[in-house]
Design an enzyme around this catalytic site. Sequence first.
Site, PDB file in Angstrom:
ATOM      1  N   ASP A   1       0.874  -1.167   0.000  1.00  0.00           N
ATOM      2  CA  ASP A   1       0.000   0.000   0.000  1.00  0.00           C
ATOM      3  C   ASP A   1       0.914   1.221   0.000  1.00  0.00           C
ATOM      4  O   ASP A   1       1.865   1.281   0.775  1.00  0.00           O
ATOM      5  CB  ASP A   1      -0.853  -0.020   1.275  1.00  0.00           C
ATOM      6  CG  ASP A   1      -2.232   0.545   1.059  1.00  0.00           C
ATOM      7  OD1 ASP A   1      -2.324   1.640   0.480  1.00  0.00           O
ATOM      8  OD2 ASP A   1      -3.213  -0.100   1.486  1.00  0.00           O
TER       9      ASP A   1
ATOM     10  N   ASP B   1      -3.023   4.953  -2.421  1.00  0.00           N
ATOM     11  CA  ASP B   1      -4.110   5.445  -1.586  1.00  0.00           C
ATOM     12  C   ASP B   1      -4.570   6.847  -1.994  1.00  0.00           C
ATOM     13  O   ASP B   1      -3.750   7.695  -2.356  1.00  0.00           O
ATOM     14  CB  ASP B   1      -3.574   5.496  -0.144  1.00  0.00           C
ATOM     15  CG  ASP B   1      -4.615   5.881   0.876  1.00  0.00           C
ATOM     16  OD1 ASP B   1      -5.486   5.063   1.151  1.00  0.00           O
ATOM     17  OD2 ASP B   1      -4.539   7.009   1.401  1.00  0.00           O
TER      18      ASP B   1
ATOM     19  N   GLU C   1      -6.513   3.726  -5.827  1.00  0.00           N
ATOM     20  CA  GLU C   1      -7.779   3.917  -5.123  1.00  0.00           C
ATOM     21  C   GLU C   1      -8.369   5.254  -5.569  1.00  0.00           C
ATOM     22  O   GLU C   1      -7.871   6.310  -5.215  1.00  0.00           O
ATOM     23  CB  GLU C   1      -7.547   3.937  -3.611  1.00  0.00           C
ATOM     24  CG  GLU C   1      -8.858   4.007  -2.864  1.00  0.00           C
ATOM     25  CD  GLU C   1      -8.735   4.636  -1.482  1.00  0.00           C
ATOM     26  OE1 GLU C   1      -9.490   4.246  -0.590  1.00  0.00           O
ATOM     27  OE2 GLU C   1      -7.899   5.533  -1.298  1.00  0.00           O
TER      28      GLU C   1
ATOM     29  N   HIS D   1     -11.382  -2.465   3.556  1.00  0.00           N
ATOM     30  CA  HIS D   1     -11.277  -2.061   4.961  1.00  0.00           C
ATOM     31  C   HIS D   1     -12.004  -0.759   5.269  1.00  0.00           C
ATOM     32  O   HIS D   1     -11.990  -0.308   6.411  1.00  0.00           O
ATOM     33  CB  HIS D   1      -9.793  -1.934   5.311  1.00  0.00           C
ATOM     34  CG  HIS D   1      -9.125  -0.839   4.533  1.00  0.00           C
ATOM     35  ND1 HIS D   1      -8.990  -0.881   3.160  1.00  0.00           N
ATOM     36  CD2 HIS D   1      -8.610   0.342   4.908  1.00  0.00           C
ATOM     37  CE1 HIS D   1      -8.414   0.222   2.740  1.00  0.00           C
ATOM     38  NE2 HIS D   1      -8.170   0.981   3.777  1.00  0.00           N
ATOM     39  N   ASP D   2     -12.596  -0.122   4.254  1.00  0.00           N
ATOM     40  CA  ASP D   2     -13.286   1.153   4.479  1.00  0.00           C
ATOM     41  C   ASP D   2     -14.807   1.025   4.499  1.00  0.00           C
ATOM     42  O   ASP D   2     -15.499   2.018   4.721  1.00  0.00           O
ATOM     43  CB  ASP D   2     -12.889   2.161   3.380  1.00  0.00           C
ATOM     44  CG  ASP D   2     -11.456   2.652   3.544  1.00  0.00           C
ATOM     45  OD1 ASP D   2     -10.951   2.636   4.685  1.00  0.00           O
ATOM     46  OD2 ASP D   2     -10.847   3.049   2.530  1.00  0.00           O
TER      47      ASP D   2
END
Length: 608
Positions: A148, A254, A317, A385-386
Site C-alpha cells: 500500500d 491510496d 484507489e 477495509h473502508d
Amino acid sequence: MKRSLLITAFIVILLVLAAVTLTISLASSEVKGTQADEAASDMPFWKTSIIYQAYPRSISDELPDGTGDLVGFNQRPSLMAGITSKVDYLRDLGVGVVWLSPIYESPMKDFGYDISNYTAIDPIFGDMDDFDELVARFHEHGLKVIMDFVPNHSSDQHEWFQKSVRREEPYTDYYVWADPKGTDEDGSPIPPNNWLSVFRGSAWQWSEERGQFFYHQFLASQPDLNFRTPAVREDMQKILTFWLDKGVDGFRVDAVLHLFEVKDMTLNEPEVPGSEDPDDYASLNHIYTTDLPETFPVIRDWRVLLDQYPDKLLMLEVYSNNMETLMKYYGNETYPLADFPFNFLLIDHLKNRSELTGESLRTTVGLWLDNLPKGKWPNWVVGNHDVRRVASRVGEDLVDALNMVILLLPGTPVTYYGEEIGMLDTFISWEDTQDPQGCHWGPDHYQEHSRDPARTPMQWDESKFAGFTTANSTWLPVNPNYKTLNVAAQILAQTSHLKIYRELAVLRREEVFMKGNVSFPVITKDIFTFIRHLESYGQYLVVVNLSQKPVEINLLQNTTQELPQKANVVMRSISDTSENTKPGMEVPLDKLPLTAGEGMVLTLSSEV
Ligand code: TEU
C-alpha cells in the site's frame, strides 16, 4: 492351491488396473494444469490472479500483543506466526497476489495510513528482516506481494513535517500551508477557505509554531504533502524505488483523487443543495480539492518508474462514481497510467438487498465493461477495509453467488480477507471503537461511519480468539460467531463457502475465463446471468437468484440469446441441497430450481 493362485492373479490384475487408472488420472490432471498455465503464460500476473487484501492488523498475531503482524514462521516458530505463516493457506485458496495494507512505521492514528517513515516497518508488525522473509516465502510459493502506498499525506510525526513546521529547508513547502483569512472576534485565526476533511470538520489546522494553517484531507495528524513541490515528487520516486529494489510486485496507491488542490486558497467549494450538516464532507462539492489535472503527470511518472522493472502492478484507489473520472486513471495506449483504478461500483451498488435486482446488477457490471478504454482490463471489488462487510450488507445467502460473479466475470477480482469464508460485520461498542472516522461522529452516530466492524480478526478456528492470537485481548473484538464461522470448520465441512471459493479459483484459470467474451442472456428482477464463451473452449453459464425466495426459472423463455435445453451443473451455492442439481448432473434450463440468493455455475455443452 489352484484357488489361492487364482486369488493372487485376481489381486495382481486389480493392482495393475488401479495403477493404470492412477497414471491416466494423473496424466489428465497434468494436462489440465498445463492448459491452465498456458492460458496464463502470455498474460501479466495481475490479469490471471486473484488479488487478496490482507489487513495486517487482523490476519495473525505472533508477537503476541493482540494486533496482527508479519513475522516469519522460521524465525519464531509457533502455531500462530503472522501473515507469513499463512502462505500455505493463501496458496491453497488459489489467490496469486497479496496486497498488504500499510505496514510502515506509523503512530497508527489512522491504523497505518499515517506514515512517519516510508522505508521502515512498524515494530508492531515486525522488522525489515520479517518483511524480507515474507517476500521471499511468498515468492517461493508463487505469490506476489503488493504494498500500500500512501503519497497524499504523511503522519505529523514524519521528520519532513516536523522540519516543515520549523521552515527548515528543503522542507518548508513539503506540505500545503496557507495564511489565515483573518481573525475572528476572539482573535483566533480563520482558515483560508471552507474545505472539509473526509473525516468531518475543517480540513485546516492551525500551527502556532509556524503561524500558518496546514491542510489535511483526512486527520489533522495526517498533513497533506504538497505535490507542487518537485522535491516531494522526487522523494516519492525514491520510496517506490526502495521497495521495488526489495522485490515487491507493485503498489496500491491510496487516496489518489486527493493528491492536488487548486493553488488559489481563497476559493470556497460550493455547497451541495439541501445539505444540513456543514461539517459533513458530503455537504460540499469537491471541485477544488479532488481529481485535479495535475494528478496525471505524477501517476505517469510512477508508471514509467514501474515499467523499468519487469511485470509490476499499479492499482489506484479512486473513490468516484463518475465513469469519465474513473476511466481517465487507466490512461490510454500512448499514455498508460494505472493497470486499473479499483472498481468500487459494486461496493456502492451492493449497499443492501432491497435495492439489488438482476437488472441493477447488470447495469452496474455493464457500466464498467462498457466504459473501459480500449485494451484495458476490468476489476471487481465487493469489500475493503473502508466499508461494511458485503455479507452483512446484502445477506449471507449471497456469499457464494457473489464470489462466483467476481471470480468468473472477465477481469481481476479483489477479495478482502474473510470474504472467502463469508465473514460478517462485528458489533463494536462505542467504548471499543478505534476507527478515527467512527470516533469523529460521536457516540450517537459512530455506527453509521465506523469502519471497525469490517476490520476484526480473521476467524481461523474455534479456539480462543479464533486462532488469531495467544494474547489476552485483541485490538478489535473477534466476532462472536467465530465458533462456527471459521476456516478450520469450513475445511472440514463437506460443503462450505471456502470450498466453493477454492473451486472457483481453480475454475477461473481456464482459458475461457481468462480470454473468453461475456454476454448476459437472462436478466430479470430476480435473476442475473452471464455466459463466458471462447471459441473451441466451450462455454459456461452463471446463474444467480438475487431474490430472497426460492425460484424455479425458465431461462429459455426470457433469454436474449439461444440456449440449449439442458446444461450440466459445475457448482452451486452451499444452501442448495437438492438431489436434482448436484454438481455433475444435467439440469433442464426451462425449469431450473434455485434457492434464495443461490448462484450456480453450469457448462453448456452445445455451441450456441
Ligand atoms: O481512503 C481514502 C479515500 O479515498 C476515501 O476515504 C474517500 O476519500 C472517501 O470515501 C470520499 O468520500 C484511504 C484508505 O483506504 C483509508 O483507510 C484511509 O483512512 C484514508 O485513505 C486516509 O489515508
